[in-house]
Design an enzyme around this catalytic site. Structure first.
Site, PDB file in Angstrom:
ATOM      1  N   SER A 244       1.565  -1.137  -0.023  1.00 21.22           N
ATOM      2  CA  SER A 244       0.381   0.086   0.109  1.00 21.22           C
ATOM      3  C   SER A 244       0.637   0.968  -0.434  1.00 21.22           C
ATOM      4  CB  SER A 244      -0.303  -0.074   1.389  1.00 21.22           C
ATOM      5  OG  SER A 244      -0.477   0.222   2.509  1.00 21.22           O
ATOM      6  N   LYS A 245       0.131   2.203   0.298  1.00 18.90           N
ATOM      7  CA  LYS A 245       0.828   3.593  -0.287  1.00 18.90           C
ATOM      8  C   LYS A 245       2.333   3.989   1.082  1.00 18.90           C
ATOM      9  CE  LYS A 245      -2.124   6.681  -2.816  1.00 18.90           C
ATOM     10  NZ  LYS A 245      -2.499   6.522  -2.490  1.00 18.90           N
ATOM     11  N   ARG A 246       1.804   2.819   2.243  1.00 19.32           N
ATOM     12  CA  ARG A 246       2.240   3.333   3.212  1.00 19.32           C
ATOM     13  C   ARG A 246       3.844   2.849   3.286  1.00 19.32           C
ATOM     14  NH1 ARG A 246       2.352  -0.748   7.301  1.00 19.32           N
ATOM     15  NH2 ARG A 246       0.687  -2.083   6.378  1.00 19.32           N
ATOM     16  N   HIS A 247       4.399   1.573   2.286  1.00 19.93           N
ATOM     17  CA  HIS A 247       5.424   1.007   1.761  1.00 19.93           C
ATOM     18  C   HIS A 247       6.296   2.108   1.377  1.00 19.93           C
ATOM     19  CE1 HIS A 247       2.620  -2.637   3.481  1.00 19.93           C
ATOM     20  NE2 HIS A 247       4.040  -2.146   4.015  1.00 19.93           N
ATOM     21  N   GLY A 248       5.376   3.372   1.065  1.00 26.82           N
ATOM     22  CA  GLY A 248       6.682   4.173   0.064  1.00 26.82           C
ATOM     23  C   GLY A 248       6.045   4.114  -1.161  1.00 26.82           C
TER      24      GLY A 248
END
Ligand code: GLU
Length: 474
Positions: A244-248
């Site tokens: 997800s976006k959380r992973h950069g």
């Protein structure tokens, strides 16, 4: 019925978000599979969800595929342009008696869901209009069209990655194929488009596996040949959670910005979830020659940035110097205080064999090459200023005439530096470090002889002169 036509695959992104690396890998696998079999790779933009699809997202997808070198063999098909055809197929199913008009209201559907939940059943449409006389249709209500899904037996899919998967038909309800506003549902549109585009292999993320059973029912109802399905496991973040976006940096174009080469990213994505013995570094041609769906694993893969960066370094060293120099020039254009003329590009290209040995990304490469485009006077970074003592200035001032006498070839300046070090009782490094600081404003650069030869006589001597001039009073 299994199709035996020439291989045609497709990548079918919805332009509702970024082209992330999961999508990029799906596109790559479709591309490689088609190429391996001498077939065609197509692109369909699934923009039926008008509210969530944007032109911007479509452009990012096209740009991302272009950057990855995954251009489709035919013009992209826009799903939204085919709505009339989707409706036509829905009507054909009505006429065959394999679909029916459903007049259930939103309230009725809600109630059905709530009752099912209360009774601990999965929420399903109860088929109330399946066999009801259309004469009972309420006035002024526009019906949805539902597929008359088989209620007995099982639907089985012989998936090329997952093996045989099946679901009991009793577990599936009559899916809507055309909404009451006349627009097709996604499940229906995909089947009609895949059929009309003569797609033989549907290779997609395994999050679509459950859709497949429903889609197979539409193929069967129309009497259309089934494509082969291959559902590939998803890519997870390094922490094992869904990417997800959380992973950069998950958008493909973000990888470009961060200085990854498309061939390195493709190589990485290929190896992520597909294997062929120990083969690690694979060119596009090698990948085409070797790719098969049998090599796709069934477990989700984990994104490993360290591995990607390592592969990027490998591909960087294999890349053509002129191409890397062009890329570096483009990246440096955003930095102030540089002269980015042809001479700078020529210098960057000339020193590239040494520069690329030390860089893992194009961003690092641009940073390390930037001194070649600097304009005098320039300031030194912290470490370089520390080296540039009064003693170092005096030493460089006496070195300059010796350098000026050489032909400024790498061998020529190397011989002069060694001779100077010897006569002044210094180690070569004690001469080279202040010289590097003067020439580059930093303490790291390729070998000093190559650095001098690349900057050339006039520029090198001017930089030494600027560094040895006493600091201005102001
Ligand atoms: N449009 C779908 C998505 O972006 C893919 C559909 C398919 O490959 O069948 O997830």
């Amino acid at each position: 019925m299994i199709s035996t036509s020439p291989i045609r695959t497709r990548f079918a992104p919805s332009p509702t978000g970024l082209l992330h690396i999961g999508g990029a890998r799906t596109a790559l696998f479709n591309y490689l599979f088609a190429r391996h079999h001498g077939g065609q790779f197509l692109l369909r933009i699934e923009d039926t969800d008008r509210a969530r699809s944007t032109q911007e997202a479509t452009e990012v997808i096209l740009k991302g595929l272009d950057w990855l070198g995954l251009q489709p063999d035919e013009a992209p098909v826009y799903q939204s342009s085919r709505e009339a055809r989707h409706a036509e197929v829905a009507r054909a199913l009505l006429e065959k008696g394999l679909a029916y008009r459903c007049y259930a209201s939103a309230e009725e559907l809600k109630e059905m869901r709530e009752t099912a939940m209360k009774e601990g059943r999965p929420p399903r449409y109860d088929g109330r209009w399946r066999d009801r006389d259309p004469a009972e249709a309420p006035a002024g209500v526009k019906p949805a069209i539902r597929l008359k899904a088989p209620r007995e037996g099982v639907t089985e899919v012989d998936d090329l990655v997952q093996g045989t998967v099946r679901v009991g038909n009793a577990e599936m309800d009559d899916l809507i194929i055309l909404r009451s506003d006349g627009t097709p549902t996604y499940l229906h549109a995909v089947v009609v488009d895949d059929h009309d585009m003569a797609i033989t292999h549907v290779i997609r993320g395994d999050d679509h596996l459950t859709n497949t059973f429903r889609q197979v029912m539409i193929y069967n109802a129309m009497g259309w040949a089934l494509p082969r399905f291959a559902h590939i496991p998803l890519i997870h973040g390094a922490d094992g959670a869904k990417l997800s976006k959380r992973h950069g940096a998950v958008s493909v174009l973000e990888f470009e910005r961060e200085g990854y080469l498309p061939e390195a990213l493709c190589n990485y994505l290929l190896r992520l979830g597909w294997g062929h013995g120990d083969a690690e570094i694979l060119s596009r041609d090698e990948a085409i020659a070797l790719f098969d769906l049998g090599g796709v694993g069934r477990a989700a893969s984990r994104m490993d940035y360290a591995k990607l960066t390592h592969l990027n370094g490998v591909w960087l060293r294999q890349a053509e110097d002129a191409r890397l120099a062009r890329d570096v020039m483009r990246r440096l254009a955003e930095e102030p205080g540089l002269v980015l003329d042809e001479a700078a590009e020529a210098r960057i290209a000339a020193l590239m064999p040494a520069l690329k040995e030390r860089a893992k990304t194009l961003v690092e490469l641009a940073t390390s090459a930037s001194f070649l485009a600097r304009r005098l006077p320039f300031s030194m970074d912290g470490k370089a200023s520390v080296i540039m003592t009064d003693e170092a200035r005096v030493m460089l001032a006496s070195l300059a005439p010796h350098l000026a006498e050489t032909d400024f070839s790498a061998a020529g300046v190397d011989a002069a530096l060694r001779a100077f070090a010897e006569t002044s009782g210094k180690k070569l490094g004690q001469v080279a470090q202040p010289l590097r600081a003067a020439l580059t404003g930093t303490t790291t650069s390729p070998p000093i002889d190559a650095t001098l030869a690349t900057l050339g006589r006039a520029e090198s001597l001017a930089r030494i002169a600027a560094a040895t001039a006493p600091p201005s009073e102001s």
